[in-house]
Design an enzyme around this catalytic site. Structure first.
Site, mmCIF file in Angstrom:
data_model
loop_
_atom_site.group_PDB
_atom_site.id
_atom_site.type_symbol
_atom_site.label_atom_id
_atom_site.label_comp_id
_atom_site.label_asym_id
_atom_site.label_seq_id
_atom_site.Cartn_x
_atom_site.Cartn_y
_atom_site.Cartn_z
ATOM 1 C CE1 TYR A 43 -7.312 -3.535 1.255
ATOM 2 C CE2 TYR A 43 -8.805 -1.698 1.610
ATOM 3 C CZ TYR A 43 -7.733 -2.463 2.017
ATOM 4 O OH TYR A 43 -7.076 -2.145 3.186
ATOM 5 C CE LYS A 94 -4.725 -1.977 -0.017
ATOM 6 N NZ LYS A 94 -3.689 -2.663 0.730
HETATM 7 O O1 NGF Z 1 -3.663 -1.534 7.987
HETATM 8 C C1 NGF Z 1 -3.885 -2.615 7.479
HETATM 9 C C2 NGF Z 1 -4.912 -3.499 8.075
HETATM 10 N N1 NGF Z 1 -3.231 -3.061 6.432
HETATM 11 C C3 NGF Z 1 -2.255 -2.265 5.743
HETATM 12 C C4 NGF Z 1 -2.601 -2.194 4.282
HETATM 13 O O2 NGF Z 1 -2.736 -3.465 3.707
HETATM 14 C C5 NGF Z 1 -3.923 -1.453 4.178
HETATM 15 C C6 NGF Z 1 -0.864 -2.757 5.970
HETATM 16 O O3 NGF Z 1 -0.002 -1.840 5.387
HETATM 17 C C7 NGF Z 1 -3.905 -0.473 3.137
HETATM 18 O O4 NGF Z 1 -3.041 -0.426 2.336
HETATM 19 C C8 NGF Z 1 -5.018 0.476 3.113
HETATM 20 O O5 NGF Z 1 -6.091 0.152 2.650
HETATM 21 O O6 NGF Z 1 -4.850 1.578 3.572
HETATM 22 C C9 NGF Z 1 -0.567 -2.883 7.475
HETATM 23 O O7 NGF Z 1 -0.895 -1.689 8.130
HETATM 24 C C10 NGF Z 1 0.885 -3.212 7.723
HETATM 25 O O8 NGF Z 1 1.239 -4.366 7.018
HETATM 26 C C11 NGF Z 1 1.151 -3.396 9.223
HETATM 27 O O9 NGF Z 1 0.496 -4.529 9.710
HETATM 28 O O10 NGF Z 1 -4.747 -4.796 7.707
#
Ligand code: NGF
Length: 292
Positions: free
Chosen positions: A136, A164
């Site tokens: 990750y 990821k």
């Molecule tokens: O929330 C974040 C912070 N990133 C998410 C995602 O990469 C994190 C992204 O969807 C994720 O999948 C997890 O570990 O739960 C963002 O929220 C989105 O692109 C809006 O900025 O970086």
């Protein structure tokens, strides 16, 4: 061939107003992702799950809820990373014993660990479990940036099958794709999906797919059929939506919009914010604008 790009929602965790875990609400979000969003999979216990604020037992409970509720309907990835390596190993073992085939881990954070220490962390997590690992990589939150050479060294452990990639360094993403055609690369910045698609990602994992999976799926389909203009237009609407969510406080607002949809997503956990009247109004506006 990378024709079947996968779409994973990063599962949210529902909390009660006293910050205890809300099992029913968490189950409802899982069901919505399976029944309505028709995602290919769920990423359990990541940033979106507010997992770094949970106890070990709560994190285990979320893996169990997701495993039971999905009952094999979609792929699952359990994020087990922790700055406490013993906890990460315990969580990995717990998830794999439940039946998870794929785990993921954020690198150890807060302290500035050396690369050798980071590599040792991954090798130790994988030592006792029969599972595949998706690294990750989320440098903006973890503070850990990995270079191509460092990914190469981590990949020496054959259980590490992919990344990821929540990072907007598209040069590194291109280098990774070219160097490792067989590794799985899941992109994690939902608002930049359009830029990652031509680089040959295997799919996307993100928070906003909890509400926006259908649009993201349509964008991927348009891209794959060669209709780049349509893919761009869909991303443009998605980005109006995503930026509205972010302006209103992302995770609590996704939950408020879920509530508008009849899904009892509950609250985010302190120190995340509880909804103010303004946030509630903002979420209603978002719901009216994009879901009616
Ligand atoms: O929330 C974040 C912070 N990133 C998410 C995602 O990469 C994190 C992204 O969807 C994720 O999948 C997890 O570990 O739960 C963002 O929220 C989105 O692109 C809006 O900025 O970086």
């Amino acid at each position: 061939a990378r024709l079947m790009k996968k779409l994973y929602a990063a599962l949210m965790t529902a909390f009660n107003d006293d910050d205890t875990l809300n099992e029913q609400g968490t189950r409802e979000m899982i069901r919505y992702n399976i029944d309505h969003n028709r995602v290919d999979g769920l990423y359990i216990g990541g940033s979106t799950g507010e997992s770094f604020m949970l106890s070990t037992e709560e994190r285990e409970r979320v893996y169990k809820i997701a495993f039971e509720e999905t009952a094999g309907a979609v792929d699952l990835i359990a994020q087990v990373g922790s700055v406490n390596l013993i906890e990460a190993k315990t969580l990995a073992k717990y998830a794999v014993d439940l039946g998870y085939k794929t785990i993921s881990a954020v690198p150890p954070f807060y302290y500035k660990f050396s690369f050798d220490q980071i590599k040792d962390y991954y090798d130790q997590i994988l030592e006792d479990v029969d599972a595949e690992m998706i690294i990750y990589s989320i440098p903006a939150l973890s503070g850990v940036s990995l270079s191509l050479d460092q990914f190469t060294k981590l990949f020496e452990n054959k259980k590490i099958v992919g990344v990821k990639y929540t990072n907007n360094d598209f040069l590194l993403l291109q280098r990774l794709r070219a160097a490792y055609p067989e590794k799985k690369l899941y992109f994690g910045t939902d608002e930049m999906l359009i830029s990652a698609l031509p680089l040959g990602i295997d799919g996307a994992i993100g928070s906003t797919f909890n509400l926006n999976a259908k649009r993201a799926r349509a964008e991927i389909t348009a891209f794959e059929s060669g209709d780049i203009k349509k893919a761009f237009e869909i991303q443009n609407v998605s980005n109006d939506f995503i930026l509205d969510l972010i302006d209103n406080d992302l995770y609590p607002t996704i939950k408020l919009v879920f509530e508008e949809l009849g899904v009892h997503a509950g609250y985010s956990k302190a120190p995340m914010s509880k909804p103010t009247p303004e946030m509630r109004e903002g979420a209603k506006r978002i719901y009216n604008k994009y879901f009616k």
